[in-house]
Scaffold this motif. Structure first.
Motif, PDB file in Angstrom:
ATOM      1  N   ASP A 147       0.826  -1.125  -0.052  1.00  0.00           N
ATOM      2  CA  ASP A 147      -0.087   0.020  -0.075  1.00  0.00           C
ATOM      3  C   ASP A 147       0.820   1.285  -0.032  1.00  0.00           C
ATOM      4  OD1 ASP A 147      -2.384  -1.650   0.092  1.00  0.00           O
ATOM      5  OD2 ASP A 147      -2.344  -1.414   2.324  1.00  0.00           O
ATOM      6  N   THR A 183       2.351   2.036  -3.474  1.00  0.00           N
ATOM      7  CA  THR A 183       1.402   2.391  -4.590  1.00  0.00           C
ATOM      8  C   THR A 183       0.700   3.736  -4.053  1.00  0.00           C
ATOM      9  OG1 THR A 183      -0.353   0.929  -3.459  1.00  0.00           O
ATOM     10  CG2 THR A 183       0.978   0.069  -5.219  1.00  0.00           C
ATOM     11  N   THR A 184       0.707   4.102  -2.908  1.00  0.00           N
ATOM     12  CA  THR A 184      -0.170   5.192  -2.545  1.00  0.00           C
ATOM     13  C   THR A 184       0.594   6.507  -2.072  1.00  0.00           C
ATOM     14  OG1 THR A 184      -0.337   4.562  -0.340  1.00  0.00           O
ATOM     15  CG2 THR A 184      -1.920   3.843  -1.915  1.00  0.00           C
TER      16      THR A 184
END
Length: 306
Positions: A197, A200-201
């Motif tokens: 996470d 990707t964020t």
């Protein structure tokens, strides 16, 4: 006259009678240090005496040996050729006269270890403390490098070079310590976010090079989408900016662990299998003091313990 009809004159050794062999020790110091001041300190001469020795060797060899170019001092091609045979000659001379072995309690040498800034960040503090404890009269010099060249191993009086296993070496190497790539984020990153996470964020902080550093190729192969938010030219700025300004980065674990308490980092394991990224120890091939090598090897391994 020898049995084969040649005498001392035939071997050329008789010509050494006109040469002051005491100049060889300061000459080697000058070539390795590239500084009259540092060379004088190393061999226990005054600076004027070292300058005088340099002048005599220049006249003897018919070469400038050391040449100033701007603010730097460089070696002439002839001087570069002299380093290896000088080291070998003086090592054999020491064996002939049976000098006592290296004594860390009294030795005043300059101990030089070359490594990247990130490796120095991991080992430098412990290495400095251990040298101060075990060789209180010696001086530790950490010479930082980026990509090691073949000359790195034989110039500047370097005793040992620490390099990533990804870099080639023309000389034998042994593993000093193992490392791995981890995901680092700021302490303020969402606590429920997994490593994937975060990747990707969060905006990535990346070293600015022509090729995206490893292991971004793994993310690309997996089809993982990510965004580069900041590019920096200094590797050690990466964890600092992550900790202070947010974002995510891929970093060696040992560097991240050293930086964690300084800037408040969160460390997560990389979500995909990766090969290791160890640091290897490579000795200067012309270093002949066996007792010193054994002592420094033990000290480096002690410094590398987590």
């Amino acid at each position: 006259m020898s049995d084969d009809g040649t005498g001392a004159a035939g071997s050329g050794l008789d010509r050494l009678a006109s040469v002051n062999l005491n100049l060889l020790v300061p000459l080697l110091a000058l070539l390795e240090e590239r500084s009259v001041t540092r060379a004088a300190e190393r061999v226990g001469l005054t600076q004027p005496a070292m300058s005088h020795a340099l002048g005599r060797m220049r006249r003897l060899l018919g070469d400038d040996l050391l040449v100033r170019q701007g603010n730097a001092v460089t070696l002439t091609p002839r001087a570069m050729e002299l380093i290896a045979p000088l080291r070998a000659t003086l090592r054999h001379a020491a064996e002939v006269v049976a000098f006592p072995g290296f004594d860390p309690a009294t030795d005043r040498r300059v101990i030089t270890v070359a490594m990247t800034t990130s490796t120095a960040f991991v080992l430098g503090g412990r290495l400095g403390r251990l040298v101060a404890e075990r060789a209180p009269n010696a001086t530790l010099r950490i010479r930082t490098i980026t990509v090691p060249a073949e000359s790195t191993f034989t110039e500047h009086g370097v005793d040992a070079v620490l390099i990533s296993e990804g870099f080639a070496s023309p000389y034998p190497r042994e593993r000093l310590y193992d490392d791995r790539i981890v995901v680092v984020a700021s302490a303020g990153a969402p606590p429920e976010a997994s490593a994937l996470d975060l990747l990707t964020t969060q905006p990535h902080v990346v070293v600015d090079t022509e090729r995206r550093p490893f292991p971004y190729s793994v993310l690309d192969e997996k089809g993982i989408r990510y965004r580069v938010g900041r590019l920096v030219s200094d590797f050690l700025l990466v964890p600092y900016l992550v900790g202070r300004a947010g974002g995510v980065a891929l970093l060696r674990h040992r560097v991240a662990a050293e930086m964690r308490d300084l800037v408040g980092l969160r460390i997560e394991e990389f979500p995909f299998p990766l090969p290791g990224l160890g640091i290897d120890l490579v000795w200067n091939p012309h270093l002949g003091d066996r007792h010193f090598v054994e002592w420094l090897r033990l000290l480096l391994f002690d410094a590398a313990r987590p």
